[in-house]
Design a protein around this motif. Structure first.
Motif, mmCIF file in Angstrom:
data_model
loop_
_atom_site.group_PDB
_atom_site.id
_atom_site.type_symbol
_atom_site.label_atom_id
_atom_site.label_comp_id
_atom_site.label_asym_id
_atom_site.label_seq_id
_atom_site.Cartn_x
_atom_site.Cartn_y
_atom_site.Cartn_z
ATOM 1 N N MET A 267 0.826 -1.209 0.000
ATOM 2 C CA MET A 267 0.000 0.000 0.000
ATOM 3 C C MET A 267 0.858 1.255 0.000
ATOM 4 O O MET A 267 0.576 2.224 -0.716
ATOM 5 C CB MET A 267 -0.934 0.005 1.216
ATOM 6 C CG MET A 267 -1.896 1.190 1.227
ATOM 7 S SD MET A 267 -2.655 1.515 2.832
ATOM 8 C CE MET A 267 -1.259 2.209 3.743
ATOM 9 N N ASN A 268 1.896 1.275 0.799
ATOM 10 C CA ASN A 268 2.720 2.474 0.904
ATOM 11 C C ASN A 268 3.625 2.683 -0.302
ATOM 12 O O ASN A 268 4.096 3.796 -0.532
ATOM 13 C CB ASN A 268 3.561 2.407 2.185
ATOM 14 C CG ASN A 268 2.751 2.729 3.425
ATOM 15 O OD1 ASN A 268 2.387 3.867 3.667
ATOM 16 N ND2 ASN A 268 2.439 1.705 4.204
ATOM 17 N N ARG A 269 3.868 1.629 -1.075
ATOM 18 C CA ARG A 269 4.703 1.758 -2.257
ATOM 19 C C ARG A 269 3.913 2.155 -3.502
ATOM 20 O O ARG A 269 4.483 2.669 -4.464
ATOM 21 C CB ARG A 269 5.444 0.444 -2.524
ATOM 22 C CG ARG A 269 6.596 0.171 -1.565
ATOM 23 C CD ARG A 269 7.268 -1.157 -1.889
ATOM 24 N NE ARG A 269 8.430 -1.382 -1.034
ATOM 25 C CZ ARG A 269 9.133 -2.501 -1.032
ATOM 26 N NH1 ARG A 269 8.787 -3.503 -1.846
ATOM 27 N NH2 ARG A 269 10.170 -2.639 -0.225
ATOM 28 N N ARG A 270 2.615 1.910 -3.499
ATOM 29 C CA ARG A 270 1.808 2.159 -4.690
ATOM 30 C C ARG A 270 0.787 3.243 -4.391
ATOM 31 O O ARG A 270 -0.183 3.028 -3.652
ATOM 32 C CB ARG A 270 1.141 0.865 -5.154
ATOM 33 C CG ARG A 270 2.164 -0.216 -5.518
ATOM 34 C CD ARG A 270 1.494 -1.505 -5.962
ATOM 35 N NE ARG A 270 0.688 -1.305 -7.160
ATOM 36 C CZ ARG A 270 -0.029 -2.274 -7.737
ATOM 37 N NH1 ARG A 270 -0.012 -3.497 -7.204
ATOM 38 N NH2 ARG A 270 -0.744 -2.027 -8.813
ATOM 39 N N ALA A 271 1.019 4.416 -4.962
ATOM 40 C CA ALA A 271 0.215 5.600 -4.642
ATOM 41 C C ALA A 271 -1.260 5.407 -4.965
ATOM 42 O O ALA A 271 -2.134 5.879 -4.228
ATOM 43 C CB ALA A 271 0.770 6.814 -5.392
ATOM 44 N N ARG A 272 -1.554 4.715 -6.060
ATOM 45 C CA ARG A 272 -2.955 4.550 -6.448
ATOM 46 C C ARG A 272 -3.701 3.678 -5.443
ATOM 47 O O ARG A 272 -4.855 3.954 -5.098
ATOM 48 C CB ARG A 272 -3.032 3.964 -7.855
ATOM 49 C CG ARG A 272 -4.453 3.904 -8.414
ATOM 50 C CD ARG A 272 -4.422 3.710 -9.911
ATOM 51 N NE ARG A 272 -4.164 4.983 -10.584
ATOM 52 C CZ ARG A 272 -3.784 5.092 -11.857
ATOM 53 N NH1 ARG A 272 -3.581 3.999 -12.574
ATOM 54 N NH2 ARG A 272 -3.588 6.279 -12.406
ATOM 55 N N ILE A 273 -3.056 2.630 -4.946
ATOM 56 C CA ILE A 273 -3.702 1.784 -3.935
ATOM 57 C C ILE A 273 -3.876 2.577 -2.640
ATOM 58 O O ILE A 273 -4.925 2.503 -1.992
ATOM 59 C CB ILE A 273 -2.875 0.509 -3.689
ATOM 60 C CG1 ILE A 273 -2.851 -0.357 -4.943
ATOM 61 C CG2 ILE A 273 -3.442 -0.281 -2.508
ATOM 62 C CD1 ILE A 273 -1.998 -1.606 -4.812
ATOM 63 N N LYS A 274 -2.872 3.332 -2.276
ATOM 64 C CA LYS A 274 -2.961 4.124 -1.042
ATOM 65 C C LYS A 274 -4.085 5.134 -1.128
ATOM 66 O O LYS A 274 -4.833 5.341 -0.163
ATOM 67 C CB LYS A 274 -1.625 4.837 -0.799
ATOM 68 C CG LYS A 274 -1.500 5.474 0.574
ATOM 69 C CD LYS A 274 -0.088 5.983 0.798
ATOM 70 C CE LYS A 274 0.102 6.495 2.219
ATOM 71 N NZ LYS A 274 1.494 6.944 2.456
ATOM 72 N N ALA A 275 -4.253 5.753 -2.293
ATOM 73 C CA ALA A 275 -5.348 6.708 -2.477
ATOM 74 C C ALA A 275 -6.694 6.007 -2.387
ATOM 75 O O ALA A 275 -7.656 6.545 -1.804
ATOM 76 C CB ALA A 275 -5.192 7.423 -3.818
ATOM 77 N N ALA A 276 -6.788 4.798 -2.965
ATOM 78 C CA ALA A 276 -8.043 4.057 -2.919
ATOM 79 C C ALA A 276 -8.408 3.674 -1.485
ATOM 80 O O ALA A 276 -9.573 3.739 -1.092
ATOM 81 C CB ALA A 276 -7.936 2.809 -3.791
ATOM 82 N N VAL A 277 -7.418 3.280 -0.688
ATOM 83 C CA VAL A 277 -7.671 2.949 0.715
ATOM 84 C C VAL A 277 -8.132 4.183 1.484
ATOM 85 O O VAL A 277 -9.034 4.114 2.331
ATOM 86 C CB VAL A 277 -6.409 2.343 1.359
ATOM 87 C CG1 VAL A 277 -6.600 2.157 2.866
ATOM 88 C CG2 VAL A 277 -6.076 1.007 0.716
ATOM 89 N N SER A 278 -7.552 5.333 1.177
ATOM 90 C CA SER A 278 -7.929 6.577 1.863
ATOM 91 C C SER A 278 -9.366 6.970 1.545
ATOM 92 O O SER A 278 -10.120 7.380 2.441
ATOM 93 C CB SER A 278 -6.966 7.696 1.469
ATOM 94 O OG SER A 278 -5.660 7.433 1.926
ATOM 95 N N ILE A 279 -9.770 6.875 0.279
ATOM 96 C CA ILE A 279 -11.136 7.271 -0.067
ATOM 97 C C ILE A 279 -12.131 6.258 0.484
ATOM 98 O O ILE A 279 -13.262 6.611 0.854
ATOM 99 C CB ILE A 279 -11.295 7.446 -1.599
ATOM 100 C CG1 ILE A 279 -12.586 8.214 -1.914
ATOM 101 C CG2 ILE A 279 -11.289 6.121 -2.320
ATOM 102 C CD1 ILE A 279 -12.587 9.643 -1.425
ATOM 103 N N TYR A 280 -11.736 4.990 0.573
ATOM 104 C CA TYR A 280 -12.578 3.986 1.230
ATOM 105 C C TYR A 280 -12.815 4.367 2.687
ATOM 106 O O TYR A 280 -13.933 4.260 3.201
ATOM 107 C CB TYR A 280 -11.894 2.617 1.130
ATOM 108 C CG TYR A 280 -12.559 1.513 1.912
ATOM 109 C CD1 TYR A 280 -13.595 0.779 1.359
ATOM 110 C CD2 TYR A 280 -12.126 1.188 3.197
ATOM 111 C CE1 TYR A 280 -14.201 -0.259 2.081
ATOM 112 C CE2 TYR A 280 -12.725 0.167 3.920
ATOM 113 C CZ TYR A 280 -13.759 -0.553 3.356
ATOM 114 O OH TYR A 280 -14.353 -1.562 4.073
#
Length: 420
Positions: A267-280
């Motif tokens: 999650m911390n290495r991939r910005a798009r996944i991190k953004a998706a977790v944040s909006i979730y």
């Protein structure tokens, strides 16, 4: 802005976007220690362009000195500095400015300092009376260490229906966080501490299928370790019998999967996944009272995952992403049944009307009302809680698949209509 006089103090090597705040803080600290309280503000005007005007106050009465600094950011990580004013020059103050600037410029190239801090998180209070769970053991994620406090924290929670005459009290088992962040001082380190903590709260909410919230924000350990009282301050007049809960030893544990460390790293290495977790996470925060907005955020999380599944395709005329809806539907196939996708087609349309037309479709339209129909879907509101739950579960499944590197390899989207 007009000044009667100005004196050039030099160009200085300062990486403004990353070190500008620290550089100014170092100047401010030096001037505070040697000349009294200091302060600065930003402004612009004339041919100078953007600049910062730095002033200091002198004496017991806090009079602002006329002699001041102008800081002008230049291309190539350079700062041009001038002393100026309207009245007579204060030579001693200019000399102090020179010393402060030189020390600050040298200081920003020193190794950053580590700051130990603590914070407290817990499960959010549910309006539906869910039993709290506790952390089974200590857990380390990056530079953060988590441990259960093994005690209840009572607080008032939301009721299923808005009412000033009713309330719920629920306990949670707080989790103590100890972390380390770097920065020139705590003011600069606290931002990275807060960002790491925010990512942790979102991550754990997705992993544990619950809503984790921050109870005590990060603070340096030198201030004392963060703690919570037994109950929120406004609840201390409650009778002891009104706060009954099972023995903590009898509560279920929060599951710590064996893949949690790899998922955290991904999650911390991939910005798009991190953004998706944040909006979730933001969807979880508004789900109960604002389901239409929650649906928008859950869909955004799925769309973010879909964009990572397919190679980017943009319209040559407008540069917008192409086939967003098609990619979204195909991504849902990884986490939903055919029956669920049929339900979500209408929900996706509701989401689009909320985003583009400002229309609401959920219980926001009928606050305080329950629907007891078991024979048919009510026509208004048109967005049922079960639809939001299906989208929520799909988003969570996809996020976990992404963090576990279980998604298919990136592919090109094939438009079904173009192949017919």
């Amino acid at each position: 802005m007009h000044y009667e006089w100005h004196e050039f103090l030099g160009d200085f090597d300062v990486p403004w976007p990353t070190k500008g705040d620290e550089w100014i803080s170092r100047i401010s600290n030096y001037m505070t220690q040697n000349c009294g309280a200091s302060g600065y503000g930003s402004s612009s005007g004339g041919d100078l362009g953007p600049f910062l005007e730095f002033t200091v106050t002198l004496g017991s009465e806090g009079e602002r000195a006329d002699t001041r600094l102008l800081l002008l950011p230049q291309p190539g990580d350079r700062i041009q500095v001038w002393a100026c004013g309207m009245d007579a020059r204060d030579i001693d103050l200019i000399d102090a400015f020179r010393s402060a600037i030189n020390l600050a410029t040298a200081g920003i190239h020193e190794p950053v300092k580590s700051h130990k801090w603590s914070a407290v998180i817990s499960e959010a209070i549910s309006p539906y009376g869910d039993q709290p769970k506790r952390l089974p053991r200590k857990l380390s994620l990056s530079r953060m260490k988590l441990s259960s406090t093994e005690r209840y924290f009572w607080q008032l929670g939301p009721t299923p229906l808005p009412s000033a005459n009713s309330w719920t009290s629920r306990p949670s088992i707080p989790i103590l966080i100890r972390g380390v962040s770097t920065g020139y001082d705590w003011m600069h380190a606290q931002r990275s501490a807060a960002e790491e903590l925010g990512s942790l709260v979102s991550f754990l909410s997705a992993i544990w299928d619950t809503t984790i919230e921050l109870q005590e924000s990060p603070a340096p350990l030198e201030w004392g370790e963060r703690q919570l009282p037994d109950q929120a301050g406004w609840m201390r007049a409650m009778e002891p019998g009104m706060m009954e809960a099972p023995n903590i030893e009898d509560l279920d544990f929060l599951e710590i999967p064996d893949w949690i460390h790899d998922a955290w790293t991904t999650m911390n290495r991939r910005a798009r996944i991190k953004a998706a977790v944040s909006i979730y996470m933001e969807a979880l925060r508004v789900e109960v009272r604002h389901p239409s907005l929650a649906l928008v955020a859950f869909v955004a999380a799925v769309e973010s995952i879909s964009l990572s599944l397919y190679h980017e395709e943009r319209c040559k005329s407008c540069s917008n992403h192409m086939n967003i809806g098609g990619k979204f539907n195909e991504t849902l196939e990884l986490a939903t049944t055919e029956w669920e996708r049929e339900r979500l087609r209408a929900a996706y349309g509701n989401r689009s009307n909320t985003v583009h037309k400002g229309r609401l479709h959920g219980r926001e339209l009928t606050p305080g009302a329950f629907s007891f129909s078991i024979l048919s879907r009510i026509s208004n509101p048109s967005l049922e809680a079960s639809d939001v739950m299906i989208m929520k579960n799909a988003a969570r499944k996809l996020l976990i698949m992404a963090m576990r590197n279980q998604l298919p390899s990136r592919m090109h989207y094939k438009n079904p209509e173009s192949s017919q």
